[in-house]
Every structure is written in structure tokens, then in C-alpha cells.
Design a protein around this motif. Structure first.
Motif: not given
Length: 363
Positions: A270-278, A282-290, A300-310
Motif C-alpha cells: 500500500w505504501d508503495a502504491w501511494l508513491l506510484v499513484a502520486a 519509479c524504480t525498485r531502487a527508489q522504492l527501496r529507499r523510500a 516483493i512490493q513491486a510484484h505485489a502491485l503488478a499482480d494486483a494489476g496496478l
């Protein structure tokens, strides 16, 4: 332009933006502030020129904030993180962490920003009660626009802020001449737009509208009484953009909440999606830092978002916002409400321990 009509439209746009922010949830405010920083960056490039944008921009000059190669991005983010109004400063600090920003403005740019701040102070805008859209300001919300017009008029007397006229260049050719127009170098409009986002200008409980002032307002041939007229029109447009951002972002957050409802409460998707939605991408490295997770945790978070179709996953670790597909299967029932809830909690704890071990091994 019909000034009374545009003043009314500005008032309506301002009211919608203020009401939308006042009733926004904490998550929506956080996401909208991230988008506002992205908008501030676009306004900066509009006002300060394209700059050295690198090969990644060869086919797309409007690269998203997190994918640009423009070296000035770091300076803008760090300055807003240090000086911005609370929602802007927090969002800018988050994005600065994502891109590992280190480069700051030089002395020349800082001097420009200081002069813009001084002009706002002399015009009466750099006070806690005199802000754009503050209902407590005597003379209604139009008075701050008048004060801002006075600040612009003062800065137009500064050679570093007034916009040049450009010129025509003539080239002699064997069979005649070729004329083409060369635009003037950008002046200091960018500094005033950044200064308008600072904490001593904006209220603490509001989302500033980025990019309010345009370079056209600094033209030498513009009459003083024309500045406020154009400001009213610009202010209405920026307030409408702020309100539209709130509505669009709220829809995207709701979409993500539904798509990720099957995950456990401890998931960071959910935290990852908030960043992408806004921010759009981004990149996975940027997600890792945030998110403060390991490389495996970001995957794991990137694949969870992809699996959800987001999102769609691309080369180089790219995580790109994706349009919802109506043909995609709906998310399963929330697992937290099923008999597997305890097992999920145990799995989350195990994954968190793995993340800690991987992070320790990486250091």
C-alpha cells in the motif's frame, strides 16, 4: 478578459481546492503533496529552461520527476525540503531520499531565491496571516493576489528577473538569407515560484498551488495594471489543477485499496502504491529507499502491485503506473478476515526477518 467573471471563477476554484484539502484523508494529503512537488518541478523547468536533460529525454521531453536525468532536480528537491511549507517539505524530502539527492543550489541561485523572498516580504506576503487564499486577510482572497502583483512589479525592476524580448538572427546563404527567432534566456521567474512554496508564505494546513506565476508576467512591455488581471486567471487555473489532483489521486488510492485488500495489514504494498499513484513511475531502487526495505523487499512490493494489476514492470527495475484492466480478475476476499489470518501474520514476521538479514548482509 472579463475581470469580475474571472474573479468569481477564481473564488469558486479556490473554495473547491481548500475544501478538498480540508476533508482529505492523511493518505490523500501525502499523495497530493508528492504530486504538488512533481508539479513544482515541471514549473521550474518551464521557467528556468530545459537544461541538460540527457539522452533519456530524446523522445520524451516531459519525463516524470523520478526518471529525469536533469541534474537540477536534486537542488530543487533539497531546497523545498529545507524551506517548503510543511506538506511540500515532507514530500520533497521523501522524493529526495528516493533519488539519493546530494547536489544543492549554488550561491547565484540562492541569491535569486533570497531576492524573491525579500520581494514577497516587502509586499506583505511573507507573514503567517497573509497568504494566498487565507480567509482572514482583510479585503478577501483577492488582496494577496494584489500583494503578489506588487512583488512581481518590484522584481521586474531587477535585471535578473525581467524577461527579455528575444531577437531575430539572419544567416547569409549562397542563394539568399535565412532568418530565425532566438528566444531570450529565461530570467528569475522560477525563483519566485519556489519562494511562494515556503513555510513563511503558505499556511501550515494547506496544499500550495505550484507554478502560479508565469514568465509572461515579467515581460518589460507588460503594464503594471495587467499583472493582477493575469494573476487572477493563473490563480484560478492552478486552484483547479490542485482540486483535480485531489480528486484523481483519491480515485487512484481507492483503486489501490480495493486491489490490495487481500494482502495482510503488515504488507508494504500500500505504501508503495501511494508513491506510484502520486508520481506515476519509479524504480525498485527508489522504492527501496523510500520504504526502508531491502532489495528483495522492494521486489516483493513491486510484484505485489503488478499482480494486483496496478503497475507494469519494465526493464531496469521500472515500476510504471498502469491503467486498470476490466478483464483482470477481481482481488480475492481480504485474507485478514479468513481462517488463514494467523498464518499470514507468521509469514509476515518471517519475511521481515529475512529482510533484516539481507539488509545486514548487504552492509
Amino acid at each position: 478578459m472579463d475581470e469580475p467573471t474571472d474573479s468569481c471563477r477564481y473564488g469558486q476554484a479556490l473554495g473547491r481546492a481548500e475544501a478538498g484539502w480540508r476533508f482529505a484523508s492523511p493518505a490523500l494529503r501525502k499523495a497530493a503533496a508528492l504530486t504538488a512537488v512533481s508539479t513544482a518541478w515541471k514549473a521550474y523547468r518551464r521557467d528556468a529552461g530545459a537544461g541538460e536533460i540527457g539522452p533519456a529525454h530524446a523522445t520524451n521531453a516531459a519525463m516524470p520527476l523520478l526518471r529525469t536525468e536533469d541534474p537540477r532536480r536534486e537542488a530543487v528537491l533539497l531546497w523545498l525540503a529545507d524551506h517548503g511549507a510543511p506538506p511540500i517539505a515532507e514530500a520533497a524530502a521523501t522524493i529526495a531520499t528516493m533519488v539519493a539527492a546530494t547536489e544543492r543550489f549554488g550561491s547565484e541561485q540562492l541569491h535569486m531565491l533570497a531576492r524573491a523572498g525579500d520581494a514577497l516580504a516587502e509586499a506583505g506576503l511573507a507573514r503567517g496571516s497573509a497568504v494566498l487564499g487565507d480567509r482572514d486577510v482583510e479585503g478577501s482572497a483577492m488582496q494577496p493576489l494584489g500583494s503578489l502583483a506588487a512583488a512581481i512589479e518590484r522584481l521586474r525592476g531587477d535585471a535578473d528577473f525581467v524577461e527579455g524580448q528575444g531577437s531575430e538572427v539572419r544567416h547569409a546563404l549562397p542563394r539568399g538569407t535565412l532568418n530565425h527567432y532566438v528566444a531570450a534566456e529565461p530570467a528569475g521567474c522560477w525563483a519566485l515560484n519556489l519562494a511562494l512554496l515556503t513555510s513563511n508564505v503558505q499556511p501550515s494546513l494547506a496544499l500550495p498551488s505550484a507554478g502560479l506565476v508565469t514568465r509572461a508576467l515579467f515581460r518589460a512591455d507588460l503594464e503594471a495594471d495587467e499583472i493582477k488581471t493575469q494573476l487572477i486567471e493563473n490563480a484560478g487555473a492552478t486552484c483547479n489543477r490542485t482540486y483535480t489532483t485531489l480528486i484523481r489521486t483519491a480515485e487512484q488510492l481507492a483503486r489501490g485499496r480495493d486491489a490490495l485488500a487481500h494482502l495482510s495489514r503488515n504488507a508494504r504494498a500500500w505504501d508503495a502504491w501511494l508513491l506510484v499513484a502520486a508520481l506515476g513511475a519509479c524504480t525498485r531502487a527508489q522504492l527501496r529507499r523510500a520504504l526502508g526495505v531491502s532489495r528483495a523487499g522492494a521486489d516483493i512490493q513491486a510484484h505485489a502491485l503488478a499482480d494486483a494489476g496496478l503497475v507494469a514492470l519494465g526493464a531496469g527495475g521500472l515500476v510504471l503506473w498502469s491503467e486498470f484492466s476490466a478483464s483482470a480478475p477481481g482481488p480475492p476476499a481480504p485474507i485478514d478476515q479468513s481462517p488463514l489470518a494467523n498464518a499470514v501474520l507468521d509469514l509476515d514476521a518471517s519475511m521481515a526477518e529475512i529482510d533484516r538479514l539481507l539488509a545486514r548482509a548487504a552492509t
